[in-house]
Design a protein around this motif. Structure first.
Motif, PDB file in Angstrom:
ATOM      1  N   SER A 157       0.772  -1.300  -0.005  1.00 11.84           N
ATOM      2  CA  SER A 157       0.000  -0.005  -0.108  1.00 11.84           C
ATOM      3  C   SER A 157       0.876   1.337   0.000  1.00 11.84           C
ATOM      4  N   GLN A 158       1.979   1.357   1.110  1.00  7.51           N
ATOM      5  CA  GLN A 158       2.786   2.542   0.911  1.00  7.51           C
ATOM      6  C   GLN A 158       3.493   2.799  -0.326  1.00  7.51           C
ATOM      7  N   LEU A 159       3.836   1.488  -1.054  1.00  5.67           N
ATOM      8  CA  LEU A 159       4.733   1.616  -2.387  1.00  5.67           C
ATOM      9  C   LEU A 159       3.675   2.128  -3.335  1.00  5.67           C
ATOM     10  N   LEU A 160       2.523   1.861  -3.229  1.00  4.55           N
ATOM     11  CA  LEU A 160       1.470   2.352  -4.259  1.00  4.55           C
ATOM     12  C   LEU A 160       1.431   3.814  -4.283  1.00  4.55           C
ATOM     13  N   TRP A 161       1.168   4.369  -3.174  1.00  6.34           N
ATOM     14  CA  TRP A 161       1.101   5.706  -2.822  1.00  6.34           C
ATOM     15  C   TRP A 161       1.950   6.502  -3.026  1.00  6.34           C
ATOM     16  N   LEU A 162       3.192   5.988  -2.809  1.00  2.00           N
ATOM     17  CA  LEU A 162       4.335   6.656  -3.125  1.00  2.00           C
ATOM     18  C   LEU A 162       4.848   6.840  -4.482  1.00  2.00           C
ATOM     19  N   MET A 163       4.302   5.906  -5.269  1.00  2.00           N
ATOM     20  CA  MET A 163       4.596   5.845  -6.806  1.00  2.00           C
ATOM     21  C   MET A 163       3.691   6.869  -7.194  1.00  2.00           C
ATOM     22  N   LEU A 164       2.382   6.768  -6.756  1.00  2.00           N
ATOM     23  CA  LEU A 164       1.476   7.833  -7.418  1.00  2.00           C
ATOM     24  C   LEU A 164       1.399   9.323  -7.039  1.00  2.00           C
ATOM     25  N   SER A 165       2.072   9.455  -5.773  1.00  2.00           N
ATOM     26  CA  SER A 165       2.312  11.035  -5.512  1.00  2.00           C
ATOM     27  C   SER A 165       3.688  11.599  -5.458  1.00  2.00           C
ATOM     28  N   GLY A 166       4.613  10.603  -4.967  1.00  5.13           N
ATOM     29  CA  GLY A 166       5.855  11.061  -4.945  1.00  5.13           C
ATOM     30  C   GLY A 166       6.354  10.946  -6.265  1.00  5.13           C
ATOM     31  N   GLY A 167       6.062   9.982  -7.269  1.00  5.75           N
ATOM     32  CA  GLY A 167       6.651  10.023  -8.687  1.00  5.75           C
ATOM     33  C   GLY A 167       6.612  11.192  -9.285  1.00  5.75           C
ATOM     34  N   PRO A 168       5.311  11.715  -9.608  1.00  5.08           N
ATOM     35  CA  PRO A 168       5.045  12.904 -10.156  1.00  5.08           C
ATOM     36  C   PRO A 168       5.922  14.266  -9.600  1.00  5.08           C
ATOM     37  N   ALA A 169       5.981  14.184  -8.280  1.00  8.07           N
ATOM     38  CA  ALA A 169       6.531  15.408  -7.660  1.00  8.07           C
ATOM     39  C   ALA A 169       7.984  15.266  -8.030  1.00  8.07           C
ATOM     40  N   LEU A 170       8.815  14.264  -8.083  1.00  2.26           N
ATOM     41  CA  LEU A 170      10.167  14.164  -8.624  1.00  2.26           C
ATOM     42  C   LEU A 170      10.201  14.716  -9.831  1.00  2.26           C
ATOM     43  N   LEU A 171       9.282  14.476 -10.790  1.00  2.83           N
ATOM     44  CA  LEU A 171       9.354  14.713 -12.410  1.00  2.83           C
ATOM     45  C   LEU A 171       9.194  16.255 -12.509  1.00  2.83           C
ATOM     46  N   LEU A 172       8.440  16.948 -11.171  1.00  3.23           N
ATOM     47  CA  LEU A 172       8.176  18.259 -11.321  1.00  3.23           C
ATOM     48  C   LEU A 172       9.644  19.300 -10.701  1.00  3.23           C
ATOM     49  N   HIS A 173      11.037  18.558 -10.537  1.00  2.00           N
ATOM     50  CA  HIS A 173      11.751  19.294  -9.910  1.00  2.00           C
ATOM     51  C   HIS A 173      12.207  20.671 -10.464  1.00  2.00           C
ATOM     52  N   ARG A 174      11.942  20.983 -11.974  1.00  2.00           N
ATOM     53  CA  ARG A 174      12.452  22.227 -12.475  1.00  2.00           C
ATOM     54  C   ARG A 174      11.368  23.175 -12.002  1.00  2.00           C
ATOM     55  N   HIS A 175      10.067  22.738 -12.012  1.00  2.00           N
ATOM     56  CA  HIS A 175       8.927  23.596 -11.608  1.00  2.00           C
ATOM     57  C   HIS A 175       9.066  24.092 -10.100  1.00  2.00           C
ATOM     58  N   PHE A 176       9.592  23.238  -9.214  1.00  2.00           N
ATOM     59  CA  PHE A 176      10.080  23.724  -7.712  1.00  2.00           C
ATOM     60  C   PHE A 176      11.019  24.779  -8.097  1.00  2.00           C
TER      61      PHE A 176
END
Length: 321
Positions: free
Chosen positions: A185-204
């Motif tokens: 469960s934790q892996l699924l939620w980490l992929m769903l929410s953490g994955g997009p956040a990692l891809l938005l590093h330039r936006h940050f």
């Protein structure tokens, strides 16, 4: 180079955690007696899922801390300080104490997310309705958190004793209920929410330059802010649902990561995730081995480190500004 080093160190910590416990296991025993039923139960059913859950939940809280600090441009922002963690934890407490049979454990992350999101929207609305500032967001979050803490105390005071005992252990930040279901469960939620956040590093990175500059470079500021706030809530809620409250991970991990890799989010985000996972794994390993067979919740050990660090930050920054 620092990211691979941190990842390698985390793997070493995980390997040591597999061997340590009230039943010590040598690395040679794992390979020599791989068919031993007792060894398989200890390693595959007890320690490995607990280690994986510690790493994944710590990574989620580390990422959530970076997101909130970047959104508020405040180094003291963390899920535990802006009300998100309190909203998620009170929701799970209601499920655990008032209606324990009404909600399956697999749905706890969804319930925690609903509570965390509701509180996040309330705090954002109160803070930004009159042109709020990051300081106003923090102050409103602290006030809402205090109110929710009172609700949690009320539930614990008047709840059924057997449900309250389990809830108190969970509130302290414990991995005693860790299993493969929690880890998946934790892996699924980490992929769903953490994955997009990692891809938005330039936006940050753009957002930290100021909203006017970010807009001039084509960033949709409102959409970005709302999207990553939702990601932060999802990360926090999933971790709270699975391992309870560990407030200081979202504060400790981002600061430790900045000391190592600086402010660029391309490396800051993954480093905070690795350090968050390492901190929770270290806290849990120490908690279950220092006084074995007595187990100390990892959250208590982490709070013992995090509280002095928060005081250090306050003294170094001259208070909240």
């Amino acid at each position: 180079m620092k990211i691979p080093t941190a990842f390698a160190a985390l793997l070493v910590m995980a390997g040591v955690a597999v061997m340590l416990g009230s039943y010590p296991i040598g690395i040679g025993d794992i390979f020599a007696d791989a068919e031993d039923p007792l060894l398989r139960v200890i390693v595959l059913e007890l320690r490995l899922p607990r280690i994986l859950l510690a790493v994944l939940s710590g990574a989620a809280m580390g990422l959530s801390g970076v997101i909130l600090q970047s959104l508020t441009r405040n180094p003291l922002a963390a899920p535990g300080l802006v009300g998100v963690e309190a909203g998620a934890s009170v929701t799970v407490l209601i499920a655990m104490i008032l209606w324990p049979s009404a909600l399956a454990m697999e749905l706890y992350p969804l319930a925690a997310m609903a509570g965390g999101l509701a509180v996040a929207l309330l705090i954002a609305g109160l803070a930004w309705s009159v042109g709020g500032t990051p300081l106003r967001l923090l102050l409103v979050g602290v006030g809402i958190s205090a109110m929710l803490a009172a609700v949690a105390d009320l539930l614990i005071t008047y709840g059924r004793i057997e449900a309250v005992e389990s809830a108190l252990l969970w509130l302290a930040g414990s991995l005693h209920r860790a299993g493969w279901d929690n880890a998946r469960s934790q892996l699924l939620w980490l992929m769903l929410s953490g994955g997009p956040a990692l891809l938005l590093h330039r936006h940050f990175d753009l957002f930290l330059l100021g909203e006017a500059v970010a807009r001039s470079r084509g960033l949709h500021v409102a959409g970005f802010r709302n999207g990553v706030l939702l990601a932060s809530v999802m990360l926090t809620a999933s971790a709270v649902a699975n391992v309870g409250t560990m407030s200081f991970i979202g504060l400790l991990a981002p600061h430790a990561a900045r000391l190592l890799v600086g402010e660029r989010h391309a490396v800051l985000l993954p480093m905070a995730a690795l350090l968050g996972g390492g901190i929770v794994l270290l806290g849990d390993t120490l908690g279950r081995t220092l006084f074995a067979p007595l187990q100390i919740p990892a959250g208590l050990l982490i709070a013992g480190i995090g509280a002095p660090y928060l005081l250090f930050l306050l003294s170094r920054k001259g208070g909240l500004r």
